[in-house]
Scaffold this motif. Structure first.
Motif, mmCIF file in Angstrom:
data_model
loop_
_atom_site.group_PDB
_atom_site.id
_atom_site.type_symbol
_atom_site.label_atom_id
_atom_site.label_comp_id
_atom_site.label_asym_id
_atom_site.label_seq_id
_atom_site.Cartn_x
_atom_site.Cartn_y
_atom_site.Cartn_z
ATOM 1 N N ARG A 120 1.316 9.990 13.236
ATOM 2 C CA ARG A 120 0.732 11.087 14.043
ATOM 3 C C ARG A 120 -0.859 11.042 13.616
ATOM 4 N N LEU A 121 -0.844 10.247 12.643
ATOM 5 C CA LEU A 121 -2.541 10.631 11.829
ATOM 6 C C LEU A 121 -2.930 9.378 12.993
ATOM 7 N N ARG A 122 -2.452 8.157 13.204
ATOM 8 C CA ARG A 122 -3.096 7.216 14.014
ATOM 9 C C ARG A 122 -3.394 7.915 15.546
ATOM 10 N N ASP A 123 -2.444 8.735 16.163
ATOM 11 C CA ASP A 123 -2.695 9.426 17.278
ATOM 12 C C ASP A 123 -3.568 10.215 17.269
ATOM 13 N N GLU A 124 -4.022 11.210 16.260
ATOM 14 C CA GLU A 124 -4.735 12.085 16.338
ATOM 15 C C GLU A 124 -6.102 11.953 15.716
ATOM 16 N N VAL A 125 -6.335 11.053 15.034
ATOM 17 C CA VAL A 125 -7.763 10.616 14.267
ATOM 18 C C VAL A 125 -8.176 9.189 14.899
ATOM 19 N N ASP A 126 -9.423 9.296 15.453
ATOM 20 C CA ASP A 126 -9.803 7.815 16.025
ATOM 21 C C ASP A 126 -10.657 7.258 15.110
ATOM 22 N N LEU A 127 -10.527 7.275 13.914
ATOM 23 C CA LEU A 127 -11.193 6.699 12.848
ATOM 24 C C LEU A 127 -10.418 5.194 12.378
ATOM 25 N N PRO A 128 -11.287 4.555 11.964
ATOM 26 C CA PRO A 128 -10.536 3.405 11.291
ATOM 27 C C PRO A 128 -9.442 3.651 9.964
ATOM 28 N N LEU A 129 -8.540 3.253 10.089
ATOM 29 C CA LEU A 129 -7.358 3.530 8.981
ATOM 30 C C LEU A 129 -7.323 2.367 8.017
ATOM 31 N N LEU A 130 -7.462 2.317 6.753
ATOM 32 C CA LEU A 130 -7.216 1.452 5.933
ATOM 33 C C LEU A 130 -6.155 1.827 5.037
ATOM 34 N N LEU A 131 -5.023 1.134 5.238
ATOM 35 C CA LEU A 131 -3.777 1.370 4.400
ATOM 36 C C LEU A 131 -3.619 0.583 3.014
ATOM 37 N N LEU A 132 -3.454 1.389 1.878
ATOM 38 C CA LEU A 132 -3.236 1.087 0.718
ATOM 39 C C LEU A 132 -1.717 1.199 0.278
ATOM 40 N N PRO A 133 -1.146 0.127 -0.270
ATOM 41 C CA PRO A 133 0.303 0.308 -0.666
ATOM 42 C C PRO A 133 0.872 1.254 -1.728
ATOM 43 N N TYR A 134 1.618 1.527 -1.858
ATOM 44 C CA TYR A 134 2.338 2.319 -3.037
ATOM 45 C C TYR A 134 2.434 1.371 -4.182
ATOM 46 N N LEU A 135 1.733 1.478 -5.386
ATOM 47 C CA LEU A 135 1.909 0.736 -6.426
ATOM 48 C C LEU A 135 2.994 1.459 -7.477
ATOM 49 N N PHE A 136 3.884 0.640 -7.619
ATOM 50 C CA PHE A 136 4.883 0.957 -8.457
ATOM 51 C C PHE A 136 4.556 0.654 -9.833
ATOM 52 N N VAL A 137 3.608 1.600 -10.342
ATOM 53 C CA VAL A 137 3.160 1.262 -11.694
ATOM 54 C C VAL A 137 2.870 2.836 -12.289
ATOM 55 N N ARG A 138 2.972 2.927 -13.897
ATOM 56 C CA ARG A 138 2.871 4.269 -14.117
ATOM 57 C C ARG A 138 1.463 4.583 -14.660
ATOM 58 N N ASP A 139 0.919 3.574 -14.986
ATOM 59 C CA ASP A 139 -0.412 3.894 -15.705
ATOM 60 C C ASP A 139 -1.690 3.759 -14.598
ATOM 61 N N HIS A 140 -2.702 4.437 -15.102
ATOM 62 C CA HIS A 140 -3.921 4.658 -14.503
ATOM 63 C C HIS A 140 -5.108 4.165 -14.690
ATOM 64 N N GLY A 141 -5.147 2.985 -15.466
ATOM 65 C CA GLY A 141 -6.312 2.499 -16.199
ATOM 66 C C GLY A 141 -7.177 1.226 -15.270
ATOM 67 N N LEU A 142 -7.862 0.464 -15.909
ATOM 68 C CA LEU A 142 -8.540 -0.487 -15.231
ATOM 69 C C LEU A 142 -7.807 -1.414 -14.527
ATOM 70 N N ARG A 143 -6.542 -1.848 -14.739
ATOM 71 C CA ARG A 143 -5.595 -2.785 -14.251
ATOM 72 C C ARG A 143 -5.293 -2.038 -12.765
ATOM 73 N N VAL A 144 -4.960 -0.719 -12.901
ATOM 74 C CA VAL A 144 -4.433 -0.049 -11.478
ATOM 75 C C VAL A 144 -5.973 -0.132 -10.568
ATOM 76 N N THR A 145 -6.990 0.124 -11.191
ATOM 77 C CA THR A 145 -7.995 0.266 -10.158
ATOM 78 C C THR A 145 -8.649 -1.157 -9.819
ATOM 79 N N HIS A 146 -8.264 -2.135 -10.535
ATOM 80 C CA HIS A 146 -8.257 -3.519 -9.924
ATOM 81 C C HIS A 146 -7.523 -3.586 -8.716
ATOM 82 N N MET A 147 -6.244 -3.379 -8.746
ATOM 83 C CA MET A 147 -5.154 -3.562 -8.081
ATOM 84 C C MET A 147 -5.675 -2.672 -6.867
ATOM 85 N N VAL A 148 -6.060 -1.652 -6.829
ATOM 86 C CA VAL A 148 -6.491 -0.677 -5.521
ATOM 87 C C VAL A 148 -7.541 -1.345 -5.209
ATOM 88 N N ALA A 149 -8.562 -1.946 -5.683
ATOM 89 C CA ALA A 149 -9.699 -2.462 -5.240
ATOM 90 C C ALA A 149 -9.439 -3.470 -4.340
#
Length: 321
Positions: free
Chosen positions: A283-312
């Motif tokens: 639905r998002l693809r159909d209704e929003v004509d902007l570039p979509l950048l997909l980031l995966p679900y990270l199966f981790v519990r912490d939210h520190g620098l390691r996770v920031t690196h992973m998302v980056a």
């Protein structure tokens, strides 16, 4: 107008999103990614929560930029400090010590007149951008963890709102150059962080439509966070369901153990969650004509620098770096 630049080739990036979708994490990751690509980044936290620097495993910062990672300098917006700087730099009013009654009077006016408090936030960011463009500051990129979807329109529309209230004079002149910077798609972009779930997708679709109608700030990309991986094919699903029939399930339990049924339950849940979220993504693809950048679900519990690196890292892959 020339071609629209790559996301990190702009000079001012705002990130917004519904609460709970990972807006601050994606904002921090964008700053880290830019820094690792050689840019000197100013990371601005609008809400005084102190959460942004925790993503770099650093303590909260104040109004003065402080380095939280090589190439990343963070600051936290502060109404009184911003007013003090405005009076000193723009109005050339000498200010000594705390503003006290003046700040309280400002709060009264700000609460009564729309756009006054927001103009200090956006004005500070625009000021840093202009100083950089004119060589008096050294930020290659300014990344702003902006207000959530319900408030970001008012925040970014503040200069234009002030323009409508003030027709002449220095305040009008200042909002003119702010609007010019904010509306330049070679410099500025508003990016929306969302998740493949019903409410975040609804808010994203509504926000993009409102931003196009009410703002002059160019839209950049929609970053879809926490996208579940497709672990199984439809053929796998058929096999799993067949194994749940009484004879195969009994045999599987005898050969593998009672945990086999739990594995089949988990596989069914993974398929169900993925399928449900895929419909929202479609639905998002159909209704929003902007570039979509997909980031995966990270199966981790912490939210520190390691996770920031992973998302980056994931963001960099989506951007083709």
């Amino acid at each position: 107008m020339g071609p629209v630049p790559d996301l990190l080739d702009r000079r001012l990036l705002f990130f917004t999103g519904k609460g709970g979708v990972g807006k601050s994490t994606v904002t921090a990751a964008a700053a880290l990614l830019a820094a690792e690509r050689g840019k000197r980044v100013l990371l601005v936290e609008v809400d005084a929560k102190g959460n942004l620097t925790a993503l770099f495993e650093r303590p909260p910062v104040g109004f003065e930029p402080s380095q939280v990672y090589p190439g990343v300098f963070a600051m936290q917006m502060d109404t009184e400090a911003s007013l003090r700087e405005y009076l000193k730099v723009q109005a050339r009013v000498p200010v000594f010590g705390r503003l006290g009654p003046l700040a309280r009077a400002f709060d009264f006016v700000a609460n009564a007149a729309p756009g006054v408090k927001e103009i200090l936030t956006v004005g500070k960011v625009c000021w840093e951008l202009r100083e950089s463009l004119e060589g008096r500051a050294h930020w290659d990129l300014i990344v702003v963890d902006a207000a959530a979807t319900g408030h970001v329109i008012a925040q970014l529309d503040a200069p234009r709102a002030i323009q409508e209230l003030v027709q002449v004079g220095p305040v009008r002149n200042q909002t003119d150059w702010m609007v010019e910077l904010l509306s330049d798609e070679s410099l500025t972009a508003l990016n929306v962080v969302t998740a493949p779930e019903e409410m975040p997708v609804n808010e994203t679709i509504e926000l993009v439509a409102r931003a196009r109608e009410e703002l002059e700030v160019p839209l950049g990309a929609v970053i879809v966070n926490r996208v579940l991986p497709e672990l199984f094919t439809r053929g796998d699903e058929v096999v799993f369901e067949a194994l749940r029939e009484p004879p195969p399930e009994k045999l599987l339990t005898e050969r593998v153990g009672p945990g086999a049924v739990a594995v089949l339950d988990a596989a069914r849940l993974a398929v169900s969650l993925r399928r449900g979220r895929s419909s929202h993504l479609t639905r998002l693809r159909d209704e929003v004509d902007l570039p979509l950048l997909l980031l995966p679900y990270l199966f981790v519990r912490d939210h520190g620098l390691r996770v920031t690196h992973m998302v980056a890292d994931e963001l960099g892959q989506e951007l083709g770096y």
